[in-house]
Design a protein around this motif. Sequence first.
Motif, PDB file in Angstrom:
ATOM      1  N   PRO A  83      -2.422  -5.948   4.733  1.00 56.24           N
ATOM      2  CA  PRO A  83      -1.592  -4.963   4.027  1.00 56.24           C
ATOM      3  C   PRO A  83      -2.236  -4.495   2.723  1.00 56.24           C
ATOM      4  CG  PRO A  83      -0.254  -6.784   4.836  1.00 56.24           C
ATOM      5  CD  PRO A  83      -1.693  -7.185   5.050  1.00 56.24           C
ATOM      6  N   ARG A  84      -2.047  -3.195   2.431  1.00 57.29           N
ATOM      7  CA  ARG A  84      -2.586  -2.608   1.206  1.00 57.29           C
ATOM      8  C   ARG A  84      -1.536  -1.718   0.571  1.00 57.29           C
ATOM      9  NH1 ARG A  84      -8.537  -0.579   3.396  1.00 57.29           N
ATOM     10  NH2 ARG A  84      -9.376  -2.662   3.911  1.00 57.29           N
ATOM     11  N   SER A 132       4.351 -12.233   8.332  1.00 57.64           N
ATOM     12  CA  SER A 132       4.157 -10.827   7.962  1.00 57.64           C
ATOM     13  C   SER A 132       4.711 -10.536   6.569  1.00 57.64           C
ATOM     14  CB  SER A 132       4.833  -9.915   8.988  1.00 57.64           C
ATOM     15  OG  SER A 132       4.218 -10.032  10.256  1.00 57.64           O
ATOM     16  N   VAL A 133       5.877 -11.092   6.266  1.00 55.34           N
ATOM     17  CA  VAL A 133       6.474 -10.870   4.941  1.00 55.34           C
ATOM     18  C   VAL A 133       5.591 -11.464   3.859  1.00 55.34           C
ATOM     19  CG1 VAL A 133       8.423 -11.443   3.444  1.00 55.34           C
ATOM     20  CG2 VAL A 133       8.835 -10.669   5.786  1.00 55.34           C
ATOM     21  N   ARG A 134       5.044 -12.656   4.096  1.00 55.53           N
ATOM     22  CA  ARG A 134       4.160 -13.278   3.104  1.00 55.53           C
ATOM     23  C   ARG A 134       2.904 -12.443   2.886  1.00 55.53           C
ATOM     24  NH1 ARG A 134       5.499 -18.298   5.609  1.00 55.53           N
ATOM     25  NH2 ARG A 134       3.500 -18.288   6.744  1.00 55.53           N
ATOM     26  N   ARG A 135       2.340 -11.886   3.944  1.00 57.90           N
ATOM     27  CA  ARG A 135       1.140 -11.058   3.810  1.00 57.90           C
ATOM     28  C   ARG A 135       1.447  -9.786   3.018  1.00 57.90           C
ATOM     29  NH1 ARG A 135      -3.238 -11.312   7.152  1.00 57.90           N
ATOM     30  NH2 ARG A 135      -3.089  -9.118   7.777  1.00 57.90           N
ATOM     31  N   LYS A 136       2.576  -9.174   3.298  1.00 59.32           N
ATOM     32  CA  LYS A 136       2.964  -7.968   2.563  1.00 59.32           C
ATOM     33  C   LYS A 136       3.282  -8.305   1.102  1.00 59.32           C
ATOM     34  CE  LYS A 136       5.950  -6.841   5.861  1.00 59.32           C
ATOM     35  NZ  LYS A 136       6.974  -6.098   6.647  1.00 59.32           N
ATOM     36  N   HIS A 137       3.955  -9.429   0.917  1.00 52.68           N
ATOM     37  CA  HIS A 137       4.272  -9.871  -0.445  1.00 52.68           C
ATOM     38  C   HIS A 137       2.990 -10.063  -1.261  1.00 52.68           C
ATOM     39  CE1 HIS A 137       6.213 -12.179  -3.683  1.00 52.68           C
ATOM     40  NE2 HIS A 137       5.200 -13.014  -3.576  1.00 52.68           N
ATOM     41  N   GLN A 138       1.983 -10.687  -0.664  1.00 56.53           N
ATOM     42  CA  GLN A 138       0.737 -10.922  -1.387  1.00 56.53           C
ATOM     43  C   GLN A 138       0.041  -9.615  -1.744  1.00 56.53           C
ATOM     44  OE1 GLN A 138      -0.243 -14.070  -2.440  1.00 56.53           O
ATOM     45  NE2 GLN A 138      -1.491 -12.718  -3.731  1.00 56.53           N
ATOM     46  N   ALA A 139       0.115  -8.641  -0.862  1.00 55.83           N
ATOM     47  CA  ALA A 139      -0.482  -7.333  -1.161  1.00 55.83           C
ATOM     48  C   ALA A 139       0.202  -6.682  -2.351  1.00 55.83           C
ATOM     49  CB  ALA A 139      -0.386  -6.425   0.069  1.00 55.83           C
ATOM     50  N   VAL A 140       1.521  -6.815  -2.419  1.00 59.21           N
ATOM     51  CA  VAL A 140       2.278  -6.248  -3.541  1.00 59.21           C
ATOM     52  C   VAL A 140       1.918  -6.971  -4.838  1.00 59.21           C
ATOM     53  CG1 VAL A 140       4.591  -5.932  -4.504  1.00 59.21           C
ATOM     54  CG2 VAL A 140       4.152  -5.420  -2.088  1.00 59.21           C
ATOM     55  N   VAL A 141       1.897  -8.295  -4.798  1.00 59.27           N
ATOM     56  CA  VAL A 141       1.540  -9.072  -5.982  1.00 59.27           C
ATOM     57  C   VAL A 141       0.135  -8.709  -6.456  1.00 59.27           C
ATOM     58  CG1 VAL A 141       1.001 -11.393  -6.832  1.00 59.27           C
ATOM     59  CG2 VAL A 141       3.085 -11.003  -5.504  1.00 59.27           C
ATOM     60  N   ASP A 142      -0.810  -8.621  -5.526  1.00 56.07           N
ATOM     61  CA  ASP A 142      -2.193  -8.294  -5.892  1.00 56.07           C
ATOM     62  C   ASP A 142      -2.271  -6.944  -6.597  1.00 56.07           C
ATOM     63  OD1 ASP A 142      -3.015 -10.657  -4.752  1.00 56.07           O
ATOM     64  OD2 ASP A 142      -3.772  -9.743  -2.904  1.00 56.07           O
TER      65      ASP A 142
END
Length: 247
Positions: free
Chosen positions: A107-108, A131-141
């Motif tokens: 996710p980006r 999937s939620v964790r991957r999207k969450h990490q993209a937002v945090v980054d």
Amino acid sequence: MSERLERRHHIGQTVVPYTIDWSEGRETVGLSIDSSLELTVTAPMTATVADVEEVLESRQEWLLQKLYGLKEQEGPPYPKEYMSGEKLQYRGRQYSLEVVEADVPEPRLSFDEQTFTLRVHRFDGDVDDVSVRRKHQAVVDWFVKRAEEELPDRVSRFESRLGLEDVPVWVGELDGRWGEYDDGTVRLNWRLIRAPVRIQDYVLVHELAHSIHDQHSGAFWNTVGALIPDYEERREWLRINGNTLTI
């Protein structure tokens, strides 16, 4: 005769700085908070640091109410699933999130000053935990990167007014606080980028003022007030709304 020692008391993720003032003639441990929200523990000369910590442990609810008003705080936002239609807060404003499928390995997140767009692979379009964790990490980054780019620039707007130059600025994860001044460096919590700019400026000036004054003395608050006349209002906003800056 008295002796003083500065320490920190931890209540979960909340850090409470305090000063122990050992005083002759004192028989019990007492707590007091002044108008600048500084906690002082007055203790008998025979009291140990462990004795003081025991008292603080027993008064944690009172401390949170008096120092941080946590019972008045807005709660943290509901956990996001990162689906189209949700909102993301940036610089104090809420912007819509649009999630689109794209040929991306992970996710980006991007932002066009009006809408956040989260590009995800079709396998990340669901709301399962991975999937939620991957999207969450993209937002945090994305927010961490913006904080690293923007917050140091805001510090430079104020340092010259305090007779400072090229103050090092570190942006990252800070447990239990929004900022600190440590060995000549201003250290800032990346989540500040989600707060209104006026709140960011209050924290920046607060930490810069520590380059001149170690303690939260009257002179310290006069320095802050010279640059941020309504600092008490801004401090109150952060006290009540700080929990909403989590992601």
